[in-house]
Structure formats: C-alpha cells, structure tokens
Design a protein around this motif. Structure first.
Motif, mmCIF file in Angstrom:
data_model
loop_
_atom_site.group_PDB
_atom_site.id
_atom_site.type_symbol
_atom_site.label_atom_id
_atom_site.label_comp_id
_atom_site.label_asym_id
_atom_site.label_seq_id
_atom_site.Cartn_x
_atom_site.Cartn_y
_atom_site.Cartn_z
ATOM 1 N N LEU A 141 -21.976 22.458 37.691
ATOM 2 C CA LEU A 141 -21.146 21.660 36.779
ATOM 3 C C LEU A 141 -19.958 22.480 36.289
ATOM 4 C CD1 LEU A 141 -22.601 19.046 36.501
ATOM 5 C CD2 LEU A 141 -23.551 19.813 34.339
ATOM 6 N N ARG A 151 -17.609 15.979 26.503
ATOM 7 C CA ARG A 151 -16.810 16.670 27.524
ATOM 8 C C ARG A 151 -16.881 15.915 28.841
ATOM 9 N NH1 ARG A 151 -19.186 21.238 24.574
ATOM 10 N NH2 ARG A 151 -21.140 20.388 25.359
ATOM 11 N N ASN A 156 -17.256 16.197 32.542
ATOM 12 C CA ASN A 156 -17.757 17.181 33.498
ATOM 13 C C ASN A 156 -17.658 16.651 34.923
ATOM 14 O OD1 ASN A 156 -18.533 18.680 31.266
ATOM 15 N ND2 ASN A 156 -20.611 17.852 31.278
ATOM 16 N N PHE A 199 -19.014 12.719 34.815
ATOM 17 C CA PHE A 199 -19.754 12.116 33.701
ATOM 18 C C PHE A 199 -19.375 12.783 32.388
ATOM 19 C CE2 PHE A 199 -22.338 15.770 34.539
ATOM 20 C CZ PHE A 199 -22.964 16.082 33.333
ATOM 21 N N THR A 200 -19.494 12.035 31.344
ATOM 22 C CA THR A 200 -19.220 12.568 30.017
ATOM 23 C C THR A 200 -20.543 13.008 29.412
ATOM 24 O OG1 THR A 200 -17.463 10.953 29.836
ATOM 25 C CG2 THR A 200 -18.138 12.045 27.804
ATOM 26 N N ASP A 201 -20.612 14.239 28.942
ATOM 27 C CA ASP A 201 -21.886 14.705 28.387
ATOM 28 C C ASP A 201 -22.006 14.317 26.913
ATOM 29 O OD1 ASP A 201 -20.539 16.566 26.800
ATOM 30 O OD2 ASP A 201 -20.811 18.199 28.238
ATOM 31 N N ARG A 202 -23.122 14.711 26.300
ATOM 32 C CA ARG A 202 -23.391 14.275 24.932
ATOM 33 C C ARG A 202 -22.427 14.890 23.923
ATOM 34 N NH1 ARG A 202 -28.638 11.939 24.818
ATOM 35 N NH2 ARG A 202 -29.576 12.111 26.882
ATOM 36 N N GLY A 203 -21.732 15.921 24.384
ATOM 37 C CA GLY A 203 -20.735 16.521 23.505
ATOM 38 C C GLY A 203 -19.343 15.934 23.722
#
Length: 433
Positions: A52, A82, A84, A76-80
RNA sequence: GCGACUGUAGCUCAGUUGGUUAGAGUGCCAGGUUGUGGCCCUGGAGGUCGUCGGUUCAAGUCCGAUCAGUCGCCCCA
C-alpha cells in the motif's frame, strides 16, 4: 461454492492443476531463487516495500494521463480518510523508500532488487492478471551507460539461465524531456494533415499521448507513419552519445538487440534508455520484462537530483513462456529425503517414530511419515508419491534391537543401521543434488 | 470499457435428431495384503449437469437472462 477468488486472480498450489502446470509453488520458488541468486551475483541487495502507498505517489510519478493511473489503480479510502493505492508498479515505492530512509543522503551508488506484487484493475487474459509479480532491480546514482548495460545484461542473463532460448531485446532512447517535447510537436505537425484518414485510436492518442501513435498495429496508421520523424532524429549530441555508448557496450557483451523507435512504454518518468524483452508463446502479451532510465523521477518525487534506472520482469509471463516451450525450468525441491515407515501400530512404535523424525529434522534432513494408521504397503506408496529417497522401516524387532532398516528407493538396497547412527548413514549416502 | 468462445464428479473429458436411474479415465477411501510397496484385483464415496427463468408430455441437450472462466481489443509484466 460459498466463495471464489476475485476476477483475474489465481492461486499457486503445491500440486498445480494439470491444465496450468505453472501454478506450482515449486516452480515459482525455483524462479525466484534464480532471480535472487543472480541479483546477488550482480551486486544488488534486496529491498521490500509495502503493498500500500499513498495514491498520489503514483499519480505524480507515473503520470496522471497514463492508463495505469487514470483507470487501472486499486484505490480505497482508509478509516483515516487517506486515499491509498495498491501499488501498480515497483519503482515509485522504491524511490519513496530510499528518500524516506535517507539512502539518497549519501552519494553512494545504490543497487537494489525486489520481488513484489503489483495490482492493476484490468480485464484479464493469458499472461495478464490483476495481481502480478515482478522481479526487478533499481540502480541509483550514475548516468554511466555501463550501468544501463549492466542492468540489461542482468535481465538477459536471467532469461538465458532460466532456459528461455529465444528472446528479443528491443531498445530505444527517449532522450531528455525537452527533446521529447520537441519531437512530440514535430510528430503532431507531421500527422495532423493525415489525421482524418487514421484510426479512431490514433486520433485519440494524438490528443492524449502522441508518442503512443507509433506503437500501433493498424495497417493504415503504419502507412501514414512511414515517413514520420523518429525520436532519434531529435536527440541532442549528449543523448545520442549515451545511446551509442550503450549500443557499443551491449555489442561488447555479445548481447544482440534491435532498435525499436516505436518503443515508448507506459510511464511518463522514463528518460534516455528504454528497453523491453519479448518472448513467444504468451498469446497477445509478448513482453517478458522491460524497463529504462528515469533520471528525473527522484526529483519529481521531491528528492535530490539522482539519476536511476531499473527493470521489472513478469514472473507469470516467464513461467508461461517456459510452459509453452515445454521446459520445466528450475524447481524448488519439496521432496523428503527420508520417510519413516511403521511396521506395526503400538504406542511404543509410534513414539519411537516421533522421536526418530524429530532427530532427523533437527539434523536438517527433510523427513516425514504417515499419521493415518495405514498399512505398510500404503505407507510405502505414500513415500513413493512424495518422492522420498530413503525409507526408514521401524518395527517391533528393530525397536527391540535399537536399529532401523534403511532402504534406498532408487536402488532398492536395504541395510540395517543402528538408530543412533541413522543421521550419519543418511549424510554419507548420495543425496539428491 | 468493448468483443468472441466455453461452463457435466477433486482433475481430464464423453453424453447421439430433446427420451427412463448422467458415464469413463484418473485421483480419493476401504478390502485382498500392518514385515517390503511403487503393479494388479474387488468394492465404495463423490454430481442441485454454473445459476435463475422459459419452451415441451419430457431439458445435461433448445431459448433467454445472469454469474463465472478463457481468449482477443486496449494496456502492459
């Protein structure tokens, strides 16, 4: 079936399906082992980077307009929050890692290799998958064409030692970004009057990426492009010298090549040397590997002025090429040296077998046994299927006498060995190479 | 994103112009045979015929949709 693998992915198994012998872990490992060994021989050291990365690393380095970035990244967008990306290629992450870990702070030459997974959201076909493995190298810190020659020689040696007889090395020079820009304009000027008569594809490329017009298979486009200028005409003296020096080096190394002025490649970061190695038997995908120089990439990524170059070789494609040629290629050995056969089923025998096995394994000898209470005949069949070299037969009588029967599977010779001396006996016997 | 072709035991495949309980080989399991096998013999398990719907007295077979796979365009490793 409750679950299946996602489209255009594959599983690699201890026993490959007969239709696809290349999906065998032993073959994969054999190929990887050869690559590692060769990289070491050429003075490259391993680097591993995450799968990643921030998506922006790729949009910046590969180029926003390229197919890979514009429509093939797994994002994909992570839980923060961002954004990625699963890495679509190996070079940019290596550049990022080198900068982040201070490798470019020292003026040294850095020669790195990697074996890693890349991800591209594409429609699959033979030799093209959404997750594919590349074995590659990157070398930073020199503009010497001798280094270009070394990198190419490494790739070519890999194919030779793999046993792929017929590969073709295509090389080209993309010059500097300024030279390329000038050529791009010249090409546009040349093509413009003919554009209406050309394919839709060519018209699209004319706008987005004119250099790719050269890399067409359409007959009418090829005719139109017959008298077109080539990039080589637009190289300055310095670029020209570098390209010629490389050709001389390759000649001196006895590496045959063809100059392919249509070779453009799909990343924006390339400068000067680009190359591709083509094989056969791969269906529509004929590139086994490719790479080139990227003297501006490190700076583009926010680092110092640091020239570099590298290549990636597709593991799947090499495996497929070997398969279509009917060549097995290097295979990692997974066969046991010894197989313990129990003549009897008492707890004492079972325990003695457990101890004997552990002793062998501690001594570094690959050994196995049956745990399903099969009769002697089926135990032997099992040893046979696994390809064991030696049978160690252990029964009540042997246990009482502190011995085992050691049987050579190929010669069928059998001899009695004291349990305490089994290791020595096996070590002194001929072993599989 | 577009196109072509293909879906029947774990694997490789047969299955006739639509016709009764869907077969073979191989692999697997057991027995012959738990003290010397790699053969052989006997038996067994394993299938919602990719899925859903339609036509028909009757569908693995014909039609439609859908899902999956393969190959090609594109792109590249």
């Amino acid at each position: 079936m409750p679950y299946q693998r996602l489209p255009y992915l594959y599983d690699v198994l201890p026993d490959a399906p007969p239709r696809d012998p290349w999906l065998s872990t032993a073959r994969w490992r054999g190929m990887e082992n050869l690559f590692r060994e060769l990289a070491r021989r050429f003075g490259y050291r391993e680097i591993r980077t995450p799968i990643l990365e921030p998506a922006e690393l790729f949009t910046r380095s590969i180029g926003e307009a390229t197919d890979i970035v514009s429509k093939e990244m797994f994002l994909f967008t992570d839980r923060g929050g961002r954004l990625n990306a699963l890495k679509p290629e190996g070079t940019a992450p290596v550049v990022r890692a080198c900068m982040e870990n201070g490798l470019f702070g020292e003026p040294a030459l850095h020669k790195l290799y990697y074996i890693g997974q890349n991800f591209r959201y594409e429609r699959g076909q033979k030799g093209r998958y959404r997750q594919h493995q590349q074995m590659g190298v990157e070398a930073f810190g020199s503009t010497d064409p001798a280094l270009d020659a070394e990198v190419i020689a490494l790739a070519m040696t890999f194919f030779t030692e793999l046993g792929i007889p017929e590969t073709t090395l295509h090389i080209n020079s993309l010059g500097t970004p300024a030279e390329r820009a000038e050529f791009r304009q010249a090409l546009r000027d040349y093509v413009k009057p003919h554009l209406a008569a050309m394919s839709e594809e060519a018209r699209m490329r004319f706008e987005v990426n004119p250099l790719r017009m050269l890399d067409t298979k359409a007959e009418r486009d090829l005719q139109m492009l017959e008298g077109a200028p080539t990039l080589l005409d637009y190289l300055g003296a310095e670029s020209r010298n570098l390209f010629e020096a490389l050709q001389q080096m390759l000649g001196a190394l006895g590496i045959p090549f063809v100059i392919n002025t249509a070779l453009v490649r799909g990343f924006d970061y390339y400068t000067h040397t680009v190359f591709e190695i083509k094989g056969s038997g791969l269906g529509a995908q004929d590139a086994l590997g490719g790479g080139g120089r990227y003297d501006g990439l490190v700076q583009e990524c926010g680092g110092p002025a640091m020239p570099g170059l590298g290549f990636g070789i597709g593991t799947e494609r090499c495996l497929l090429a070997l398969e279509s040629l009917g060549i097995r290629g290097p295979e990692a050995d997974e066969k046991p040296v010894a197989f313990v056969v129990l003549a009897g089923s008492t707890p004492e025998l079972n325990q003695a077998a457990v101890q004997l096995l552990m002793k062998l394994r501690r001594a570094g000898i690959a050994a196995d046994r049956d745990y399903q209470g099969k009769n002697m005949r089926r135990q032997m069949k099992r040893a046979d299927d696994l390809g064991a070299q030696y049978l160690l037969i252990l029964g009540e009588d042997e246990l009482a006498a502190g011995i085992v029967q050691m049987k050579n599977q190929s010669s069928r010779e059998q001899k009695t060995v004291a349990i305490g001396e089994v290791i020595e006996a096996l070590m002194s016997e001929p072993r599989r190479e």
